[in-house]
Enzyme design. Structure first.
Site, PDB file in Angstrom:
ATOM      1  N   ASN A 174       2.045  39.419  24.299  1.00  0.00           N
ATOM      2  CA  ASN A 174       2.649  40.500  23.541  1.00  0.00           C
ATOM      3  C   ASN A 174       3.497  41.404  24.455  1.00  0.00           C
ATOM      4  O   ASN A 174       3.372  41.612  25.524  1.00  0.00           O
ATOM      5  CB  ASN A 174       1.116  41.538  23.386  1.00  0.00           C
ATOM      6  CG  ASN A 174       1.416  42.763  22.564  1.00  0.00           C
ATOM      7  OD1 ASN A 174       1.255  43.742  23.372  1.00  0.00           O
ATOM      8  ND2 ASN A 174       1.790  42.635  21.538  1.00  0.00           N
ATOM      9  N   SER A 176       5.096  45.290  24.208  1.00  0.00           N
ATOM     10  CA  SER A 176       4.792  46.570  23.783  1.00  0.00           C
ATOM     11  C   SER A 176       5.305  47.667  24.462  1.00  0.00           C
ATOM     12  O   SER A 176       5.486  47.766  25.410  1.00  0.00           O
ATOM     13  CB  SER A 176       3.299  46.823  23.260  1.00  0.00           C
ATOM     14  OG  SER A 176       2.610  47.029  24.517  1.00  0.00           O
ATOM     15  N   ILE A 177       6.098  48.678  23.541  1.00  0.00           N
ATOM     16  CA  ILE A 177       6.287  50.005  24.347  1.00  0.00           C
ATOM     17  C   ILE A 177       5.312  50.936  24.380  1.00  0.00           C
ATOM     18  O   ILE A 177       4.886  51.151  23.117  1.00  0.00           O
ATOM     19  CB  ILE A 177       7.757  50.282  23.607  1.00  0.00           C
ATOM     20  CG1 ILE A 177       8.938  49.272  23.672  1.00  0.00           C
ATOM     21  CG2 ILE A 177       8.115  51.783  24.059  1.00  0.00           C
ATOM     22  CD1 ILE A 177      10.217  49.752  23.211  1.00  0.00           C
ATOM     23  N   ARG A 179       3.995  54.650  26.582  1.00  0.00           N
ATOM     24  CA  ARG A 179       4.306  55.484  27.528  1.00  0.00           C
ATOM     25  C   ARG A 179       3.422  55.099  28.751  1.00  0.00           C
ATOM     26  O   ARG A 179       2.358  54.745  28.594  1.00  0.00           O
ATOM     27  CB  ARG A 179       4.097  56.970  26.994  1.00  0.00           C
ATOM     28  CG  ARG A 179       2.592  57.352  27.106  1.00  0.00           C
ATOM     29  CD  ARG A 179       2.398  58.567  26.282  1.00  0.00           C
ATOM     30  NE  ARG A 179       1.135  59.453  26.488  1.00  0.00           N
ATOM     31  CZ  ARG A 179       0.481  60.143  25.811  1.00  0.00           C
ATOM     32  NH1 ARG A 179       1.368  60.351  24.655  1.00  0.00           N
ATOM     33  NH2 ARG A 179      -0.581  60.596  26.144  1.00  0.00           N
ATOM     34  N   GLN A 196      -4.167  49.364  19.705  1.00  0.00           N
ATOM     35  CA  GLN A 196      -2.936  48.906  20.121  1.00  0.00           C
ATOM     36  C   GLN A 196      -3.071  47.547  20.662  1.00  0.00           C
ATOM     37  O   GLN A 196      -4.237  47.294  21.179  1.00  0.00           O
ATOM     38  CB  GLN A 196      -2.544  49.908  21.123  1.00  0.00           C
ATOM     39  CG  GLN A 196      -1.977  51.268  20.848  1.00  0.00           C
ATOM     40  CD  GLN A 196      -1.639  52.100  21.880  1.00  0.00           C
ATOM     41  OE1 GLN A 196      -2.123  51.914  23.205  1.00  0.00           O
ATOM     42  NE2 GLN A 196      -0.430  52.859  21.828  1.00  0.00           N
ATOM     43  N   HIS A 197      -2.320  46.880  20.617  1.00  0.00           N
ATOM     44  CA  HIS A 197      -2.195  45.399  20.995  1.00  0.00           C
ATOM     45  C   HIS A 197      -2.586  45.325  22.486  1.00  0.00           C
ATOM     46  O   HIS A 197      -3.357  44.234  22.918  1.00  0.00           O
ATOM     47  CB  HIS A 197      -0.991  44.850  20.733  1.00  0.00           C
ATOM     48  CG  HIS A 197      -0.642  44.128  19.196  1.00  0.00           C
ATOM     49  ND1 HIS A 197       0.213  43.751  18.481  1.00  0.00           N
ATOM     50  CD2 HIS A 197      -2.023  44.237  18.274  1.00  0.00           C
ATOM     51  CE1 HIS A 197       0.121  43.701  17.328  1.00  0.00           C
ATOM     52  NE2 HIS A 197      -1.276  44.011  17.178  1.00  0.00           N
ATOM     53  N   GLU A 238       5.781  38.332  20.447  1.00  0.00           N
ATOM     54  CA  GLU A 238       6.989  38.866  20.352  1.00  0.00           C
ATOM     55  C   GLU A 238       8.250  38.404  20.636  1.00  0.00           C
ATOM     56  O   GLU A 238       9.231  38.295  20.161  1.00  0.00           O
ATOM     57  CB  GLU A 238       7.024  40.497  20.660  1.00  0.00           C
ATOM     58  CG  GLU A 238       6.367  41.425  19.966  1.00  0.00           C
ATOM     59  CD  GLU A 238       4.565  41.569  20.140  1.00  0.00           C
ATOM     60  OE1 GLU A 238       4.098  42.284  19.416  1.00  0.00           O
ATOM     61  OE2 GLU A 238       4.474  40.448  20.854  1.00  0.00           O
ATOM     62  N   GLU A 287       4.887  64.254  22.816  1.00  0.00           N
ATOM     63  CA  GLU A 287       5.290  62.863  22.046  1.00  0.00           C
ATOM     64  C   GLU A 287       6.300  63.223  20.942  1.00  0.00           C
ATOM     65  O   GLU A 287       6.978  64.273  20.920  1.00  0.00           O
ATOM     66  CB  GLU A 287       4.056  62.496  21.448  1.00  0.00           C
ATOM     67  CG  GLU A 287       3.285  61.331  22.549  1.00  0.00           C
ATOM     68  CD  GLU A 287       4.055  59.867  22.371  1.00  0.00           C
ATOM     69  OE1 GLU A 287       5.128  60.100  21.301  1.00  0.00           O
ATOM     70  OE2 GLU A 287       3.622  59.185  23.014  1.00  0.00           O
ATOM     71  N   LYS A 396      -1.631  48.345   9.539  1.00  0.00           N
ATOM     72  CA  LYS A 396      -1.213  48.714  10.893  1.00  0.00           C
ATOM     73  C   LYS A 396      -0.070  49.554  10.654  1.00  0.00           C
ATOM     74  O   LYS A 396       0.148  50.564  11.531  1.00  0.00           O
ATOM     75  CB  LYS A 396      -1.037  47.657  11.874  1.00  0.00           C
ATOM     76  CG  LYS A 396      -0.797  48.011  13.202  1.00  0.00           C
ATOM     77  CD  LYS A 396      -0.402  46.982  14.092  1.00  0.00           C
ATOM     78  CE  LYS A 396       0.142  47.481  15.605  1.00  0.00           C
ATOM     79  NZ  LYS A 396       0.448  46.304  16.503  1.00  0.00           N
TER      80      LYS A 396
END
Length: 507
Positions: A174, A176-177, A179, A196-197, A238, A287, A396
């Site tokens: 995976n 992922s972005i 923070r 979340q993944h 991904e 955020e 999702k």
């Protein structure tokens, strides 16, 4: 230190370094060579750039940077001032022309569904291996990590970095972005919570009693950063999705301290682990919705960094989140809206286009309804609302969106002014609004976590901005805009001498 590489052989969507060059070629880059403080100053400049859609700032002289570690590029996927190249930076992530429209970008994203995924290829080495820091020589507190907002809980080096995690069996890798902020000399923490993944994969390691191997890559190929931000289905790797989107495999190189693979031409890579037992406070952080509640933190897993590798003259991407428009809106809203459109098409709903209005801080999705198909369905407004809500709010991709706005074919869903006009003049408060409380809510929205009601459930609504005749006989009105309310020959005559008469140039 290895010789400096000025240019990568890969195109902009497959090399962050070439991407920066492309911004320079597009006249969309400001190189700041005087000293800039990573403590608020770099982020404050980037924030003003985001709020004015100005050129991306490249800070070449960051206070505290040593041995080429590191420069900072702000606003890597924010918007441009030009109306014709508004999404130019995002288009560069996808090998599209800088003047590509939001619709063209979305269709490019959706094209992958009909293609076979393209597995990445492994190479022996790459530019990211040019320099390294290991073990006790690592001191995250001494590097020029940005302090993004004055009320943040710490220095957030991870605002546009890509987490790399794999399940213990290696079947799901995976990207992922999320923070991430610095905690100590070799420790960090970051957002890692359900659904979340990254949380799902860390849980897989928790089941076998081992800390999760982890890598954090900064300045990855832009196509990889974009895919990492997409709501890709569970279990899909991904990196292979990036290959399908790019038309060629992503080049990866193995980490030195674990068995993960990262982009070979990334600017910076942290290697380490995510603890399955230790947690520390994370946040607060301002955020994508532009509000910070001082002292508002939560417990998150502890990340340990065992090695850092980086390119010569490395560049750290920085997203200074807040009010319009930064990457969390320009990318997050666009990518999730594309997935919503895909879901509607799969469900055969009468939806032509979808968009997340920037003016809503990407908490809304506008759905353009096909009138001909709608009338053939012979449904009531409530029935249509239920059909759409069941598809979007249960997905999702639909989690961050709390208002779905149904509009007609005469409304351009990629134009915020059009959307607000439709909402303001065609949706009767209360009567044309259908609330949904038994669905997942998005706690990051201020009115969820700091308002009334359950912070993770409900708070969603479908707003019908269709006239009743759009369900029965079809359009019976005329829009009185320049483009829709006057004869085409007259429009052409006026536009032909517009600038000659002293008016401003039209994009």
């Amino acid at each position: 230190m290895a010789p400096t590489r000025d240019r990568d052989p890969e195109p902009p969507h497959l090399s962050f370094r070439t991407f920066v060059d492309s911004l320079r070629d597009d006249n969309d880059l400001v190189e700041v060579n005087d000293p800039v403080d990573p403590n608020l100053e770099a982020a404050a400049i980037t924030r003003l750039v985001c709020e004015t859609n100005d050129k991306a700032p490249l800070f070449n002289n960051v206070l505290g940077a040593k041995n080429g570690f590191f420069r900072i590029l702000g606003a890597p996927a924010s918007l441009r001032q030009s109306k014709t190249q508004r999404f130019g930076r995002i288009a560069r992530h996808l090998a599209l022309s800088p003047d590509s429209s939001a619709s063209a970008i979305m269709e490019k994203l959706l094209s992958v569904g009909s293609q076979e995924l393209v597995d990445p290829v492994t190479v022996e080495s790459g530019p990211v291996k040019e320099n390294s820091i290991e073990g006790d020589d690592i001191d995250l507190t001494a590097i020029p990590a940005p302090m993004v907002h004055e009320t943040d809980g710490g220095k957030y080096i991870g605002t546009y970095g890509v987490n790399v995690l794999a399940t213990p069996d290696g079947q799901w890798v995976n990207l992922s972005i999320n923070r991430a902020m610095i905690v100590g000399k070799r420790t960090m923490t970051g957002a890692c919570y359900p659904p979340q993944h990254n949380w799902q994969i860390v849980n897989k390691w928790r089941e076998i009693g081992q800390d999760a191997p982890w890598a954090f890559a900064f300045g990855v190929p832009p196509a990889a950063a974009l895919v990492a931000a997409m709501p890709i289905p569970d279990g899909v790797s991904e990196a292979a999705y990036v290959g399908a989107l790019s038309g060629e495999p992503l080049k990866l190189v193995k980490c030195d301290t674990n068995d993960l693979y990262v982009p070979a031409n990334a600017e910076i890579v942290f290697e380490g682990t995510i603890s399955i037992t230790e947690q520390v406070p994370e946040g607060p952080y301002s955020e994508m919705h532009g509000v910070n509640f001082p002292g508002d933190s939560r417990m998150m897993p502890l990340f340990k960094v065992n090695k850092i590798s980086y390119r010569n003259n490395a560049i750290l991407p920085l997203s200074a989140t807040g009010r319009l428009t930064d990457e969390t809106q320009s990318l997050g809203g666009l990518l999730s809206a594309a997935e919503v459109l895909k879901l509607c098409r799969v469900a055969r709903l009468p939806i032509l286009q979808a968009s997340s209005p920037l003016i809503s801080q990407c908490t809304w999705v506008a759905l353009q309804v096909d009138g001909t198909r709608l009338r053939a369905m012979k449904v009531t407004p409530k029935e249509l609302a239920d059909l759409v809500a069941n598809v979007v709010f249960e997905s999702k991709a639909g989690v961050p969106f709390h208002r779905l706005l149904l509009v007609g074919e005469d409304i351009d869903v990629h134009n915020d002014a059009d959307i607000m006009w439709a909402f303001s003049t065609r949706c009767r408060p209360g009567l044309d609004e259908y609330p949904y409380e038994d669905v997942k809510g998005f706690a990051l929205i201020p009115y969820m976590a700091h308002g009334n009601g359950n912070p993770t459930k409900g708070g969603k609504v479908v707003c019908d901005a269709l006239f009743p005749v759009e369900y029965t006989t079809g359009r019976n009105w005329i829009n009185t805009s320049f483009r829709q309310g006057y004869p085409k020959p007259l429009q052409d005559k006026i536009l032909a001498c517009w600038e000659k008469r002293g008016f401003s140039q039209l994009d």
